[in-house]
Scaffold this motif. Structure first.
Motif, PDB file in Angstrom:
ATOM      1  N   CYS B  49       0.820  -1.214   0.000  1.00 52.63           N
ATOM      2  CA  CYS B  49       0.000   0.000   0.000  1.00 52.63           C
ATOM      3  C   CYS B  49       0.857   1.268   0.000  1.00 52.63           C
ATOM      4  CB  CYS B  49      -0.895   0.045   1.233  1.00 52.63           C
ATOM      5  SG  CYS B  49      -2.124  -1.245   1.238  1.00 52.63           S
ATOM      6  N   LEU B  51       2.578   2.222   2.674  1.00 52.74           N
ATOM      7  CA  LEU B  51       2.638   2.771   4.028  1.00 52.74           C
ATOM      8  C   LEU B  51       3.989   2.511   4.676  1.00 52.74           C
ATOM      9  CD1 LEU B  51      -0.842   1.882   5.546  1.00 52.74           C
ATOM     10  CD2 LEU B  51       0.034   4.133   4.973  1.00 52.74           C
ATOM     11  N   LEU B  52       4.739   1.584   4.094  1.00 50.22           N
ATOM     12  CA  LEU B  52       6.023   1.203   4.663  1.00 50.22           C
ATOM     13  C   LEU B  52       6.996   1.063   3.505  1.00 50.22           C
ATOM     14  CD1 LEU B  52       6.385   0.608   7.681  1.00 50.22           C
ATOM     15  CD2 LEU B  52       6.290  -1.818   7.164  1.00 50.22           C
ATOM     16  N   ARG B  53       8.241   1.462   3.730  1.00 48.28           N
ATOM     17  CA  ARG B  53       9.248   1.303   2.685  1.00 48.28           C
ATOM     18  C   ARG B  53       9.880  -0.073   2.811  1.00 48.28           C
ATOM     19  NH1 ARG B  53      10.976   7.211   2.096  1.00 48.28           N
ATOM     20  NH2 ARG B  53      10.636   7.343   4.308  1.00 48.28           N
ATOM     21  N   LYS B  74      -0.555   5.001  -3.535  1.00 46.31           N
ATOM     22  CA  LYS B  74      -1.190   5.053  -2.229  1.00 46.31           C
ATOM     23  C   LYS B  74      -2.663   5.438  -2.311  1.00 46.31           C
ATOM     24  CE  LYS B  74       1.798   6.783   0.878  1.00 46.31           C
ATOM     25  NZ  LYS B  74       2.429   7.902   1.574  1.00 46.31           N
ATOM     26  N   GLU B  83      -4.744  -2.659  12.091  1.00 48.32           N
ATOM     27  CA  GLU B  83      -3.879  -1.598  12.612  1.00 48.32           C
ATOM     28  C   GLU B  83      -4.300  -0.209  12.153  1.00 48.32           C
ATOM     29  OE1 GLU B  83       0.362  -2.636  12.155  1.00 48.32           O
ATOM     30  OE2 GLU B  83      -0.402  -4.664  11.939  1.00 48.32           O
ATOM     31  N   ILE B  84      -5.415  -0.141  11.427  1.00 42.38           N
ATOM     32  CA  ILE B  84      -5.907   1.162  10.983  1.00 42.38           C
ATOM     33  C   ILE B  84      -7.308   1.381  11.535  1.00 42.38           C
ATOM     34  CG2 ILE B  84      -6.532   2.574   9.004  1.00 42.38           C
ATOM     35  CD1 ILE B  84      -4.523   1.191   7.376  1.00 42.38           C
ATOM     36  N   ASN B  85      -7.508   2.516  12.180  1.00 47.51           N
ATOM     37  CA  ASN B  85      -8.821   2.816  12.728  1.00 47.51           C
ATOM     38  C   ASN B  85      -9.430   4.046  12.084  1.00 47.51           C
ATOM     39  OD1 ASN B  85      -8.747   0.691  14.535  1.00 47.51           O
ATOM     40  ND2 ASN B  85      -7.725   1.914  16.103  1.00 47.51           N
ATOM     41  N   LEU B  86     -10.739   4.151  12.237  1.00 45.69           N
ATOM     42  CA  LEU B  86     -11.421   5.376  11.854  1.00 45.69           C
ATOM     43  C   LEU B  86     -11.538   6.256  13.090  1.00 45.69           C
ATOM     44  CD1 LEU B  86     -14.157   3.740   9.655  1.00 45.69           C
ATOM     45  CD2 LEU B  86     -11.983   4.700   8.960  1.00 45.69           C
ATOM     46  N   TYR B  87     -12.110   7.451  12.913  1.00 44.68           N
ATOM     47  CA  TYR B  87     -12.191   8.387  14.031  1.00 44.68           C
ATOM     48  C   TYR B  87     -13.356   8.024  14.940  1.00 44.68           C
ATOM     49  CZ  TYR B  87      -8.665  10.966  11.591  1.00 44.68           C
ATOM     50  OH  TYR B  87      -7.486  11.312  11.000  1.00 44.68           O
ATOM     51  N   ARG B  89     -14.618   9.448  17.502  1.00 40.04           N
ATOM     52  CA  ARG B  89     -15.522  10.508  17.960  1.00 40.04           C
ATOM     53  C   ARG B  89     -16.491  10.946  16.868  1.00 40.04           C
ATOM     54  NH1 ARG B  89     -15.131  11.062  23.485  1.00 40.04           N
ATOM     55  NH2 ARG B  89     -13.085  10.216  23.955  1.00 40.04           N
ATOM     56  N   PHE B  99     -13.413  11.309   4.795  1.00 36.44           N
ATOM     57  CA  PHE B  99     -12.424  10.650   3.943  1.00 36.44           C
ATOM     58  C   PHE B  99     -12.682  10.928   2.460  1.00 36.44           C
ATOM     59  CE2 PHE B  99     -11.417   8.221   7.786  1.00 36.44           C
ATOM     60  CZ  PHE B  99     -10.041   8.328   7.738  1.00 36.44           C
TER      61      PHE B  99
END
Lengths: 218, 219, 219
Positions: B49, B51-53, B74, B83-87, B89, B99
């Protein structure tokens, strides 16, 4: 507008938790009250008042702005943001948000300072201008440092340590010029300082924009 | 459209996570990555994706005969990951609207509501995501990942926290995505591997040895 | 190998010359001899920071950890020399102006350099992952460097000026005795030589370490 969406999102979150605003306010008020008790009825010079104001602003800024990136990393929302928006956009969004936060803080702390410590008013317009530009520079330099701190394991105590050397030219200038203005200096007396603050802000924000990608992306 | 993994390796703090993984994913493929815990499935997906090299090697994406820049890649990917969350609140609606807007796309309430309806979240659209059950959160993440209709959908352990109905919803989405583009899934559930594993990449250490170089990943 | 001994002998000569050959400066007396050590040490402190920052830029461009290691050890050398400069400066300050510390412009500048070095190492120690540490420390080093010219510009305008004038004033006459000046230049060269020697030693150490690590991987 994409930038607007980013700012609106942070404002919404902030509005629901009031975390940054509350901690910032409590910090600033605590510091103000302590200073006010310590000073008591002793008359201070304009320079000393200026120094106290900026010490309060600096440390409140540190406690308020540290959260701006830490909350994204802690809650694991940062990767979602990385996949949705360019780093420059994210940076500008946080910059604007921190600016709004610090301006509201300034708008509250400075009048409160005048009420509690009643310094001689001096020349108000130059003082306000110096403080406004000073806050702008403070936010400009601290935003990327807050991002570094968030990446370095979210140790928020790290922020003042990293900020002081970078902010020192700004703080020294701002304290000095605020002191001059509070002592009755005119606009032309502080014009050199104003130019300096503006130049500092432009340079540091440009550098931040160039470097932010390295901080934000793994 | 093609996605290429070329000799991708990742080392972390001096430790080899995987070495020289290669693969080629084409349009309408569903590509499954399997392997034991710690074999680097999630890491590989993050590299995919952008997100990491990777420590060495490259990931390339071609669309319409043109090679995309890494930073363009990307924004053409939808990623669901633990490991990915939405907001928390923000409400479901606010999250998806944010988004969409952050990507620079026009926000249409009807499109978002339709999507939420498809994933059976319509009743909760004004509820903060933080109050969702874990299964609802998982469906919400899927909604966020397909919102911008990305050509590539990447799912890390999509079956976790889902009941049968939720799994069915995911399956439908995966099938629909395959019609339009590419699906990449990391999973260890044999059922899922069988169902979607058109191509399977097995990551893992060489059995029985401390040899951390691992076998070269391949299809 | 030989030039290490030559450098040692040379520094011996410089030290002897500083005490025996150079005359004391007018007004300052014997105390003036401290400039043969104080100024070169401060110069190396600044030079090492410059080299460290350039290595940080090189790291961000080429993403090779080697540059970051160089940046770090240059900062270490720089920190030691900056501390030496601060201490010798404080001694000089005590016997000319009566106080160890007087927030005089050049003292303030060296103090800020100390702060930057300090913050740089605190940041480094806070991050475990080598790659991430390298990136964040490099960015910080560059940001801190950018603030230095502003400081150099602002401080003399605000704090009182006690420090002896710069040794060489461009366009003006040299204010130093010719013999003093010769010793001063010789010392400057000598300390720069010591810095080069440290630098060389550490580079070789890093190379050997890398070789060992490589060998261990293959063993």
């Amino acid at each position: 507008m994409r930038l607007g969406a980013l700012i609106k999102k942070d404002l919404l979150e902030e509005f629901r938790t009031r975390y940054a605003v509350n901690s910032l306010l409590m910090f600033a008020v605590t510091a103000l009250v302590m200073v006010s008790f310590a000073v008591g009825m002793n008359p201070l010079t304009g320079q000393l008042h200026a120094a106290l104001i900026w010490i309060i602003l600096f440390f409140s800024a540190m406690s308020g702005m540290a959260r701006s990136f830490i909350k994204e990393e802690e809650k694991n929302t940062a990767p979602a943001l990385r996949l949705a928006a360019e780093p420059e956009l994210v940076f500008l969004g946080k910059l604007c948000l921190n600016f709004l936060l610090m301006l509201s803080l300034g708008a509250l702390v400075i009048p409160l300072y005048y009420i509690l410590l009643h310094p001689r008013p001096g020349s108000l317009a130059p003082a306000a201008l110096v403080i406004f530009l000073g806050i702008t520079g403070l936010v400009g330099a601290t935003t990327i440092l807050a991002a570094i701190v968030a990446k370095a394991g979210s140790k928020s105590t790290l922020l003042p340590v990293l900020s002081l050397p970078v902010l020192l030219p700004l703080l020294v200038t701002a304290i000095n010029a605020t002191g001059t203005a509070m002592g009755g200096g005119t606009l032309s007396d502080v014009s050199q300082a104003l130019q300096f603050l503006a130049a500092y802000t432009v340079v540091i924000v440009t550098a931040s924009l160039l470097l932010f990608d390295f901080v934000w992306n793994d | 459209m093609h996605l290429f993994l070329e000799q991708v390796s990742k080392h972390y703090q001096g430790r080899v996570i995987f070495e020289a993984v290669s693969g080629r994913i084409a349009l309408h493929d569903s590509f499954v990555v399997t392997g034991p815990n710690g074999s680097g499935k999630s890491t590989l997906l993050k590299i995919l994706c952008g997100l990491l090299r990777p420590t060495s090697g490259t990931v390339r994406m071609e669309q319409g005969g043109r090679e995309l820049k890494p930073e363009e890649r990307k924004y053409r990917i939808g990623f669901v990951s633990p490991e990915i969350n939405l907001y928390d609140r923000l409400t479901a609606l606010e999250n998806l609207a944010f988004f969409t807007a952050a990507r620079g796309l026009p926000v249409r309430r009807s499109v978002i509501v339709d999507l939420l309806e498809k994933l059976q979240l319509k009743d909760s659209l004004d509820q903060p995501v933080g109050q969702f059950s874990s299964g609802m959160k998982q469906r919400m993440k899927l909604a966020c990942a397909v919102l911008h209709e990305p050509p590539v959908l990447v799912l890390d352990e999509p079956g976790s926290n889902l009941d049968d109905r939720g799994k069915q919803l995911f399956e439908n989405t995966i099938r629909a995505q395959r019609q339009k583009g590419i699906v990449v899934i990391a999973t260890n559930e044999p059922g899922e591997v069988e169902k979607f594993g058109q191509k399977v990449l097995h990551l893992g250490r060489a059995p029985g040895g401390p040899d951390q170089k691992g076998p070269p990943g391949g299809i | 190998m030989l030039w290490k001994y030559l450098l040692g002998f040379y520094m011996l000569l410089v030290t002897a010359a500083a005490f025996l050959y150079a005359p004391p400066a007018l007004g300052l007396g014997e105390l003036s001899r401290i400039i043969f050590f104080h100024v070169p040490v401060a110069w190396v402190g600044c030079l090492a920071y410059l080299v460290s920052m350039l290595n940080s830029i090189a790291f961000l461009r080429k993403q090779k950890l080697e540059y970051d290691r160089r940046a770090a050890f240059n900062a270490e050398i720089g920190l030691v020399f900056t501390i030496l400069a601060t201490v010798t400066g404080a001694i000089f300050s005590r016997y000319t102006w009566g106080e160890y510390w007087s927030w005089e412009p050049r003292q303030t500048s060296i103090f800020v350099l100390l702060l930057i070095y300090g913050a740089y190492f605190v940041l480094r120690s806070a991050i475990e992952d080598e790659e991430k540490r390298a990136r964040l420390a490099s960015v910080y080093s560059i940001l801190a460097f950018i603030s230095v010219p502003f400081l150099v510009f602002i401080i003399p305008r605000i704090y009182s000026h006690l420090h002896p004038n710069p040794i060489i004033n461009p366009g003006k006459q040299m204010e130093m005795d010719a013999r003093m000046f010769r010793v001063f230049l010789a010392s400057l060269a000598g300390f720069t030589g010591i810095y080069a020697w440290f630098h060389n030693l550490h580079s070789r150490y890093l190379k050997l370490k890398a070789k060992f690590e490589e060998a261990e991987k293959h063993a």
